[in-house]
Motif scaffolding. Structure first.
Motif, PDB file in Angstrom:
ATOM      1  N   ASP A   1       0.957  -1.249   0.161  1.00 29.75           N
ATOM      2  CA  ASP A   1      -0.006   0.129  -0.028  1.00 29.75           C
ATOM      3  C   ASP A   1       0.909   1.368   0.100  1.00 29.75           C
ATOM      4  N   ASN A   2       2.300   1.176  -0.192  1.00 27.59           N
ATOM      5  CA  ASN A   2       3.384   2.974  -0.382  1.00 27.59           C
ATOM      6  C   ASN A   2       3.396   2.868  -1.573  1.00 27.59           C
ATOM      7  N   ILE A   3       2.884   2.027  -3.126  1.00 27.03           N
ATOM      8  CA  ILE A   3       3.540   2.973  -4.057  1.00 27.03           C
ATOM      9  C   ILE A   3       1.911   3.497  -4.873  1.00 27.03           C
ATOM     10  N   SER A   4       1.968   4.141  -5.262  1.00 26.72           N
ATOM     11  CA  SER A   4       0.839   5.445  -6.071  1.00 26.72           C
ATOM     12  C   SER A   4       1.123   4.633  -7.639  1.00 26.72           C
ATOM     13  N   CYS A   5       0.196   4.733  -7.927  1.00 25.62           N
ATOM     14  CA  CYS A   5       0.102   4.366 -10.092  1.00 25.62           C
ATOM     15  C   CYS A   5      -0.656   5.348  -9.769  1.00 25.62           C
ATOM     16  N   THR A   6       0.040   5.842 -11.224  1.00 21.29           N
ATOM     17  CA  THR A   6      -0.703   7.392 -11.602  1.00 21.29           C
ATOM     18  C   THR A   6      -0.802   7.383 -13.446  1.00 21.29           C
ATOM     19  N   LEU A   7      -1.264   6.806 -14.220  1.00 24.82           N
ATOM     20  CA  LEU A   7      -1.272   6.770 -15.467  1.00 24.82           C
ATOM     21  C   LEU A   7      -1.159   8.091 -16.155  1.00 24.82           C
ATOM     22  N   LYS A   8      -0.192   8.501 -17.274  1.00 25.63           N
ATOM     23  CA  LYS A   8      -0.008   9.919 -18.048  1.00 25.63           C
ATOM     24  C   LYS A   8      -0.028   9.952 -18.539  1.00 25.63           C
ATOM     25  N   LYS A   9      -0.498  10.937 -19.623  1.00 23.12           N
ATOM     26  CA  LYS A   9      -0.047  10.882 -20.660  1.00 23.12           C
ATOM     27  C   LYS A   9       1.216  12.361 -21.569  1.00 23.12           C
ATOM     28  N   ASP A  10       1.013  12.204 -22.527  1.00 18.06           N
ATOM     29  CA  ASP A  10       2.252  12.895 -22.921  1.00 18.06           C
ATOM     30  C   ASP A  10       3.321  13.043 -22.445  1.00 18.06           C
ATOM     31  N   GLY A  11       3.997  13.576 -22.110  1.00 22.34           N
ATOM     32  CA  GLY A  11       4.904  14.340 -20.997  1.00 22.34           C
ATOM     33  C   GLY A  11       6.667  13.026 -21.016  1.00 22.34           C
ATOM     34  N   LEU A  12       6.412  12.560 -22.073  1.00 18.97           N
ATOM     35  CA  LEU A  12       7.736  11.602 -20.835  1.00 18.97           C
ATOM     36  C   LEU A  12       8.906  12.574 -21.277  1.00 18.97           C
ATOM     37  N   PHE A  13       8.935  13.035 -22.552  1.00 20.48           N
ATOM     38  CA  PHE A  13      10.125  14.005 -22.382  1.00 20.48           C
ATOM     39  C   PHE A  13       9.610  14.888 -21.715  1.00 20.48           C
ATOM     40  N   SER A  14       9.895  15.446 -20.416  1.00 19.32           N
ATOM     41  CA  SER A  14       9.707  16.518 -19.950  1.00 19.32           C
ATOM     42  C   SER A  14      10.092  16.669 -18.816  1.00 19.32           C
ATOM     43  N   HIS A  15      10.041  18.067 -18.061  1.00 23.33           N
ATOM     44  CA  HIS A  15      10.668  18.519 -16.852  1.00 23.33           C
ATOM     45  C   HIS A  15      10.159  18.247 -15.925  1.00 23.33           C
ATOM     46  N   GLU A  16       8.635  18.161 -15.793  1.00 27.53           N
ATOM     47  CA  GLU A  16       7.877  17.218 -14.946  1.00 27.53           C
ATOM     48  C   GLU A  16       8.457  15.621 -14.869  1.00 27.53           C
ATOM     49  N   THR A  17       8.545  15.524 -16.075  1.00 22.52           N
ATOM     50  CA  THR A  17       8.784  13.649 -15.894  1.00 22.52           C
ATOM     51  C   THR A  17       9.966  13.267 -14.838  1.00 22.52           C
ATOM     52  N   ILE A  18      11.131  14.140 -15.406  1.00 17.69           N
ATOM     53  CA  ILE A  18      13.139  14.301 -15.509  1.00 17.69           C
ATOM     54  C   ILE A  18      12.536  14.667 -13.785  1.00 17.69           C
ATOM     55  N   GLN A  19      11.812  15.235 -13.609  1.00 17.57           N
ATOM     56  CA  GLN A  19      11.590  15.303 -11.969  1.00 17.57           C
ATOM     57  C   GLN A  19      11.152  14.482 -11.246  1.00 17.57           C
ATOM     58  N   ASN A  20      10.609  14.044 -11.745  1.00 22.11           N
ATOM     59  CA  ASN A  20       9.621  12.244 -10.297  1.00 22.11           C
ATOM     60  C   ASN A  20      10.864  11.264 -10.813  1.00 22.11           C
ATOM     61  N   LEU A  21      11.497  11.484 -11.716  1.00 22.89           N
ATOM     62  CA  LEU A  21      12.558  10.491 -11.765  1.00 22.89           C
ATOM     63  C   LEU A  21      13.585  11.265 -10.740  1.00 22.89           C
ATOM     64  N   LEU A  22      13.818  11.804 -11.013  1.00 21.83           N
ATOM     65  CA  LEU A  22      15.542  12.274 -10.031  1.00 21.83           C
ATOM     66  C   LEU A  22      14.505  12.349  -8.328  1.00 21.83           C
ATOM     67  N   ASN A  23      14.212  11.859  -7.948  1.00 23.39           N
ATOM     68  CA  ASN A  23      13.357  11.539  -6.676  1.00 23.39           C
ATOM     69  C   ASN A  23      12.866  10.325  -6.796  1.00 23.39           C
ATOM     70  N   GLY A  24      13.218  10.099  -7.269  1.00 24.45           N
ATOM     71  CA  GLY A  24      12.711   7.988  -7.450  1.00 24.45           C
ATOM     72  C   GLY A  24      11.546   7.913  -7.626  1.00 24.45           C
ATOM     73  N   ALA A  25      10.878   8.707  -8.420  1.00 28.52           N
ATOM     74  CA  ALA A  25      10.041   7.416  -9.234  1.00 28.52           C
ATOM     75  C   ALA A  25      10.331   6.248 -10.805  1.00 28.52           C
ATOM     76  N   ILE A  26       9.480   5.661 -10.660  1.00 27.69           N
ATOM     77  CA  ILE A  26       9.971   4.319 -11.579  1.00 27.69           C
ATOM     78  C   ILE A  26       8.052   4.590 -12.711  1.00 27.69           C
ATOM     79  N   LEU A  27       8.390   4.724 -13.387  1.00 23.34           N
ATOM     80  CA  LEU A  27       8.353   4.469 -15.425  1.00 23.34           C
ATOM     81  C   LEU A  27       7.795   2.951 -15.544  1.00 23.34           C
ATOM     82  N   LEU A  28       6.620   2.990 -15.878  1.00 24.95           N
ATOM     83  CA  LEU A  28       6.506   1.639 -16.662  1.00 24.95           C
ATOM     84  C   LEU A  28       6.145   2.634 -18.434  1.00 24.95           C
ATOM     85  N   VAL A  29       6.927   1.986 -19.527  1.00 26.28           N
ATOM     86  CA  VAL A  29       6.195   2.664 -20.470  1.00 26.28           C
ATOM     87  C   VAL A  29       6.345   1.493 -21.966  1.00 26.28           C
TER      88      VAL A  29
END
Length: 182
Positions: free
Chosen positions: A47-75
């Motif tokens: 229960d400690n993982i949040s899962c969010t469907l994202k549209k567009d924005g894979l190569f974006s400042h927001e996604t890069i910041q999230n990756l730098l903060n430890g996010a993991i993506l399934l692409v």
């Protein structure tokens, strides 16, 4: 990988079949993959993982910041013969787990100004090795997922295609899943 084997691949395949997401293990909808991830987390009592469907924005400042903060993506992306991203209109669609990021040089104010400066570390089911691709290359491949493979469409198996196909709103194109709070 997130649930440490608490739910087996066979159990996941059975869920996809019961829910109508898949017939043969294919996952041709980001929405359905996100639902499957949520079900797997629930079954594994994670229960400690949040899962969010994202549209567009894979190569974006927001996604890069999230990756730098430890996010993991399934692409979803088109996989070339060596499994790196390519542009085949979705005919070789596959999934990659983005589990790390490398910024080569300080980008100043914008990560996206220099597409070859941002690399992602990826895992996928076709190799036991970690891959490093530019995030922009993965983004371009993801945005290129327009149609289901004509070769697979004629192989005699029944595949579960989302309404609108893989290039539609319910498919794979320009969509990915972000996991946070790991």
């Amino acid at each position: 990988m997130f649930i440490g084997g608490e739910v087996t691949p066979d159990e996941l395949l059975n869920i996809t079949k019961m829910e109508g997401y898949s017939n043969n293990g294919e996952m041709l909808s980001c929405k359905d993959m996100a639902k499957l991830a949520e079900k797997a987390f629930s079954l594994a009592e994670v229960d400690n993982i949040s899962c969010t469907l994202k549209k567009d924005g894979l190569f974006s400042h927001e996604t890069i910041q999230n990756l730098l903060n430890g996010a993991i993506l399934l692409v979803p992306y088109d996989a070339d013969y060596n499994h790196s991203p390519c542009l085949r209109k979705g005919h070789t669609a596959h999934w990659a787990l983005v589990c790390g990021i490398i910024i080569i040089e300080d980008p100043g104010d914008s990560y996206t100004s220099y597409p070859n400066n941002v690399y992602v570390l990826c895992r996928h089911g076709k190799s036991r090795f970690l891959a490093a691709w530019t995030l922009n290359e993965l983004h371009r491949s993801n945005a290129n997922l327009w149609e289901f493979s004509p070769k697979k469409a004629e192989d005699g198996l029944l595949y579960m295609l989302p309404e609108g196909g893989i290039g539609g709103e319910n498919g794979l194109r320009e969509q990915f899943i972000m996991f946070n709070s790991l």
